[in-house]
Design a protein around this motif. Structure first.
Motif, PDB file in Angstrom:
ATOM      1  N   GLY A 141      31.750  60.597  94.754  1.00 18.51           N
ATOM      2  CA  GLY A 141      31.147  60.040  93.550  1.00 18.51           C
ATOM      3  C   GLY A 141      30.053  60.920  92.976  1.00 18.51           C
ATOM      4  N   ASN A 142      29.738  60.698  91.704  1.00 21.73           N
ATOM      5  CA  ASN A 142      28.662  61.425  91.038  1.00 21.73           C
ATOM      6  C   ASN A 142      27.311  60.843  91.418  1.00 21.73           C
ATOM      7  OD1 ASN A 142      30.217  63.313  89.486  1.00 21.73           O
ATOM      8  ND2 ASN A 142      30.819  61.617  88.152  1.00 21.73           N
ATOM      9  N   ASP A 143      26.262  61.612  91.161  1.00 21.61           N
ATOM     10  CA  ASP A 143      24.911  61.106  91.356  1.00 21.61           C
ATOM     11  C   ASP A 143      24.688  59.864  90.500  1.00 21.61           C
ATOM     12  OD1 ASP A 143      24.073  62.845  93.219  1.00 21.61           O
ATOM     13  OD2 ASP A 143      22.845  64.085  91.919  1.00 21.61           O
ATOM     14  N   SER A 144      23.984  58.905  91.051  1.00 15.61           N
ATOM     15  CA  SER A 144      23.668  57.685  90.305  1.00 15.61           C
ATOM     16  C   SER A 144      22.362  57.121  90.826  1.00 15.61           C
ATOM     17  CB  SER A 144      24.800  56.661  90.455  1.00 15.61           C
ATOM     18  OG  SER A 144      24.850  56.193  91.795  1.00 15.61           O
ATOM     19  N   LYS A 145      21.991  55.949  90.319  1.00 18.61           N
ATOM     20  CA  LYS A 145      20.764  55.301  90.773  1.00 18.61           C
ATOM     21  C   LYS A 145      20.900  54.776  92.189  1.00 18.61           C
ATOM     22  CE  LYS A 145      19.285  53.856  86.144  1.00 18.61           C
ATOM     23  NZ  LYS A 145      18.927  52.698  85.266  1.00 18.61           N
ATOM     24  N   THR A 146      22.126  54.596  92.649  1.00 16.27           N
ATOM     25  CA  THR A 146      22.350  54.023  93.980  1.00 16.27           C
ATOM     26  C   THR A 146      22.545  55.069  95.073  1.00 16.27           C
ATOM     27  OG1 THR A 146      24.747  53.862  93.618  1.00 16.27           O
ATOM     28  CG2 THR A 146      23.386  51.975  92.950  1.00 16.27           C
ATOM     29  N   HIS A 147      22.990  56.269  94.717  1.00 20.59           N
ATOM     30  CA  HIS A 147      23.223  57.280  95.744  1.00 20.59           C
ATOM     31  C   HIS A 147      23.119  58.688  95.149  1.00 20.59           C
ATOM     32  CE1 HIS A 147      27.317  56.902  93.983  1.00 20.59           C
ATOM     33  NE2 HIS A 147      27.353  58.212  94.205  1.00 20.59           N
TER      34      HIS A 147
END
Length: 309
Positions: free
Chosen positions: A121-127
């Protein structure tokens, strides 16, 4: 470097300590070796043999501030080389791959970045998820000496890291998954083939988000390692031999990760679940589930009797 008594003792200690404390214990052993005037070769060998959780950094020379991973494979002294700019941070004149190999490294990083997006997955607020590839020449191999224009024998590390930043997935922030793939590539002289040796280590740490609600914290740390060897054809019909190397290496990495994930599910998670279930429930007698039914009936009666009071 041969396995000295000091190096063997350090490895034995790290083998018997919790994986979650590997980084702290390694730093303590390095300080102890330096305090006893051990050679820098012993310290470097120890740091190369021990896998610790990967850390992230940002390339200051890139306009878009691209992330890369810090490890022993891109370290020289106290500086780390970025695969995006081929420079060290802090600035340092360290070892860099040849021009032909760095071109292959840049291509490998772009491909690995796509692989990361698909599987992690892409960078996000969760990981946060980051990938990096570092290649270095095998100068002593005849295939490297014979031809400087294209990559000869080389080795490389293909790294992937995913770290949770919040508790939305029911795991505590800071839980992580690290994949460390180290590959040796040796072209077979006189043929259109190359041999590949892949060594993969998975480091993981998982902790329930609600650990603070229980008197005894539960956590799940560990590592898995496995090797794979293969000899593949190098097709020169396309634009470069390097592309053929990346196809072979990428296929091996994908197969290895899928295999280790299955091993993790069956060996660690399933076994832990079975142990917890055996502790929580009474032993099942052969030939039926009478023990479980009796246990359920007893709980129901206790609840009903308490409701009547």
């Amino acid at each position: 470097m041969p396995l000295t008594p000091e190096l063997k003792a350090c490895l034995d200690i790290l083998r018997r300590t919790p994986p979650a404390d590997a980084e702290q214990n390694l730093a303590g052993l390095v300080a102890l070796l330096r305090a006893n005037d051990e050679s820098s070769d012993v310290v470097d060998e120890l740091m190369q043999r021990v896998d610790v959780p990967l850390k992230e950094a940002t390339d200051p020379s890139e306009g878009n501030n691209r992330k890369f991973l810090l490890c022993e494979f891109n370290r020289d002294g106290d500086s780390y080389r970025s695969p995006w700019s081929n420079t060290y941070d802090p600035p340092h004149k360290g070892l860099v791959p040849s021009e032909a190999l760095w071109a292959l490294e840049r291509h490998a990083n772009e491909l690995m970045d796509t692989y990361r997006q698909q599987y992690y997955g892409n960078d996000s607020k969760t990981h946060s998820s980051v990938s990096s590839v570092y290649l270095w020449d095998r100068e002593d191999d005849p295939a490297t000496v014979a031809n400087k224009a294209t990559p000869g024998a080389f080795a490389g590390s293909f790294l992937l890291s995913k770290t949770l930043l919040d508790t939305s997935s029911n795991l505590a922030a800071g839980s992580y998954w690290n994949s460390i793939h180290v590959v040796d590539v040796h072209p077979v002289l006189g043929s259109q083939k190359a041999s590949y040796k892949l060594t993969t280590t998975i480091l993981f740490s998982m902790e329930p988000a609600d650990n603070a609600n229980y008197p005894t914290a539960a956590n799940f740390h560990g590592s898995l390692s496995k090797q794979m060897e293969r000899t593949s054809n190098i097709s020169t019909a396309d634009d470069s031999i390097g592309s053929a190397h990346l196809v072979s290496i990428g296929t091996m990495i994908e197969e290895m990760e899928l295999d280790l994930r299955k091993s993790l599910d069956s060996l660690y998670i399933l076994k832990t679940h079975q142990i917890v279930e055996s502790v929580r429930k009474p032993s099942m007698k052969p030939g039926g589930d009478k023990g479980e039914r009796a246990h359920t009936m007893m709980l129901n009666e206790a609840i009903l009797s308490r409701g009547k009071k």
